[in-house]
Write a protein that holds these residues in place. Sequence first.
Motif, PDB file in Angstrom:
ATOM      1  N   GLY A 255       0.772  -1.153  -0.085  1.00  0.00           N
ATOM      2  CA  GLY A 255      -0.067  -0.006   0.023  1.00  0.00           C
ATOM      3  C   GLY A 255       0.785   1.243   0.073  1.00  0.00           C
ATOM      4  N   ARG A 256       0.278   2.576   0.200  1.00  0.00           N
ATOM      5  CA  ARG A 256       1.017   3.633   0.179  1.00  0.00           C
ATOM      6  C   ARG A 256       0.617   4.270   1.597  1.00  0.00           C
ATOM      7  N   VAL A 257       1.816   4.843   1.923  1.00  0.00           N
ATOM      8  CA  VAL A 257       1.644   5.746   3.171  1.00  0.00           C
ATOM      9  C   VAL A 257       2.429   7.259   2.811  1.00  0.00           C
ATOM     10  N   VAL A 258       1.605   8.120   3.430  1.00  0.00           N
ATOM     11  CA  VAL A 258       2.150   9.435   2.979  1.00  0.00           C
ATOM     12  C   VAL A 258       2.118  10.343   4.317  1.00  0.00           C
ATOM     13  N   GLU A 259       2.817  11.335   4.147  1.00  0.00           N
ATOM     14  CA  GLU A 259       2.748  12.459   5.496  1.00  0.00           C
ATOM     15  C   GLU A 259       1.628  13.342   5.316  1.00  0.00           C
ATOM     16  N   GLY A 260       1.050  13.790   6.281  1.00  0.00           N
ATOM     17  CA  GLY A 260       0.259  14.849   6.341  1.00  0.00           C
ATOM     18  C   GLY A 260       0.676  15.665   7.668  1.00  0.00           C
TER      19      GLY A 260
ATOM     20  N   HIS B 174      -2.596  19.928   5.525  1.00  0.00           N
ATOM     21  CA  HIS B 174      -1.501  19.613   4.341  1.00  0.00           C
ATOM     22  C   HIS B 174      -1.546  18.227   4.174  1.00  0.00           C
ATOM     23  N   CYS B 175      -1.429  17.548   3.034  1.00  0.00           N
ATOM     24  CA  CYS B 175      -0.931  16.103   3.013  1.00  0.00           C
ATOM     25  C   CYS B 175      -0.462  15.907   1.476  1.00  0.00           C
TER      26      CYS B 175
ATOM     27  N   SER C  93       8.607  16.255   2.858  1.00  0.00           N
ATOM     28  CA  SER C  93       7.525  17.284   2.607  1.00  0.00           C
ATOM     29  C   SER C  93       6.109  16.781   3.560  1.00  0.00           C
ATOM     30  N   ILE C  94       5.347  17.747   3.952  1.00  0.00           N
ATOM     31  CA  ILE C  94       4.174  17.487   4.464  1.00  0.00           C
ATOM     32  C   ILE C  94       2.927  17.760   3.369  1.00  0.00           C
TER      33      ILE C  94
END
Length: 567
Positions: free
Chosen positions: A352-357, A368-369, A380-381
Amino acid sequence: MERTSCPDFNEWNVGKDWLRSYPSEVPHRLTYSRETVPEMLKSTVDAFPHHGAISYLGVRITYQQLWTDVTRFADALVRMGLCPGDAVCIMLPNCPQAVIAFYGILHAGAVVVMANPLYVERELQYQLQDSGAKIIVALDQLQERVMGAIEKTKIEQVIFTGAHDYLTTAQSPACSSTSPVIGDTRLHRWLDVLGAEREKVDFSSRRTDDVALIQYTGGTTGTPKGVMLTHGNINANTQQIRAWFYRFEPGKERVLCVLPFFHVYGLTMGMHLGVAIGAELILLPRFDSDRILEIIAKERPTMFPGTPTMYIALINHPKVRQYNLSSIKGCISGAAGLPVEVQQRFEELTGGRVVEGYGLTEASPVTHCIPLWHKRKAGSIGLPLPDTEAKIVDPETAAVIAGGEVGELVVKGPQVMKGYWNRPDETSAVLRDGWLFTGDLAYMDEDGFFHIVGRKKDIIIAGGYNIYPREVEEVLFEHPGIQEAVVVGVPDPYRGETVKAYIVRKAGIDVSVAEIEQFCRSNLASYKVPRAIEFRTALPKTLSGKILRRQLLEEEKEVAAKNIKNS
């Protein structure tokens, strides 16, 4: 249904460089419904009445069953004398009662106050006094603490509940209720309240600009403040996040809710977003890496909002590869910076995908995300959400700073709070012409992605140089022997402050101070290299997984004071 329109005016787009990096599927502006928070739930109930709403320790509750209990609880509160605008405190871990109580309180026209179950008596009493709460719903195991705290408050009724209230005897044979004190008419059992004979009650009509939640900040920089979030704030932030995660399908997702609901991040990213898309909420009272891996393999969640410390614990679990984690589609990481190595490893294990917010309590919380299925930038946020404006200003003058330079991040949008409860001076200090001054230092790059470099209060000034803790921490996380790390500034007689790193080693790896110092010197300017390194078996954290940097600083002050006393 009445809706408010926010058309994509060309003039609104001017100067917002981040919009060039937006996924084509995400609109720059949204059209918001005028629904209150319980009306958001009712819309989902109407659309998916027989879909699972909650999964909790083997018990499943449908959306129709959830709504029935929500209305029963609201009815009971009104019969107890609750009036529109009164405050009700919830002091529960993630469990069905927390969800029912939250929506039930709002359906009755009242205001929710969320309290951490770990609060000691003094902390709880302060929050009850400050909010003026009339009723509290608490875990039965906390009876002694709650009863001690409600003295000198406006609490008139106490409702106690426990895990057993939604488990059969076979599922939890050892569960036993802590009975209310005999003869104390203020005390009630949860099941008695829900099972009482119902009366025809006229529920209060609330508006989107009415306060729905008083959410207290952590108080790391002073006395905790109650953030007033309206129905409209919560609705807007939920719809913004829903638009951002456009591939999540209504009625087909399952959200792993281990982030505590008494924290606004878990409340919005777990409960509200899940309810808005008709997802099933998989509730867990606390984070335990063994249990989480078992739940993912068995319950097959598709969404997992969390914190870096949670993902770090999972990727370093000795048996992680024995579990099937492939159900995970997407995760948003918050509360602290997400190290690139952690992101890459977690994605490798799950597919899966994990991103920062990024967000803060005062903004419901997300502003922000990073796009989940589009261009990403490490460290980056991400980009401001739809209808969210952001700029970088001089921390002293508030003048706008040119792109690429570090300054204070300020934001504006429909998710920004109404203000602080009973604190007009502090409200005016951070809310200026609709702009929320976050206290975080950041910069915007050429593609419109924002990067946090630290808190104004956390910046380390060593020998006249500004050092941002996150930059040093990112380097430390790249070392193969480091599992967790946090950096603070400690007093130094020559440099004013110097960099100290607290480090948790990875299991089975015996990395030395000298090795870490050499690694840092190869990747950082000399003035940024930690001059002190302390190894620990664990770092102090909140229940939401955020590292308590301030606690480490307090420990340093205590040590310094003892050294002075003994010298």
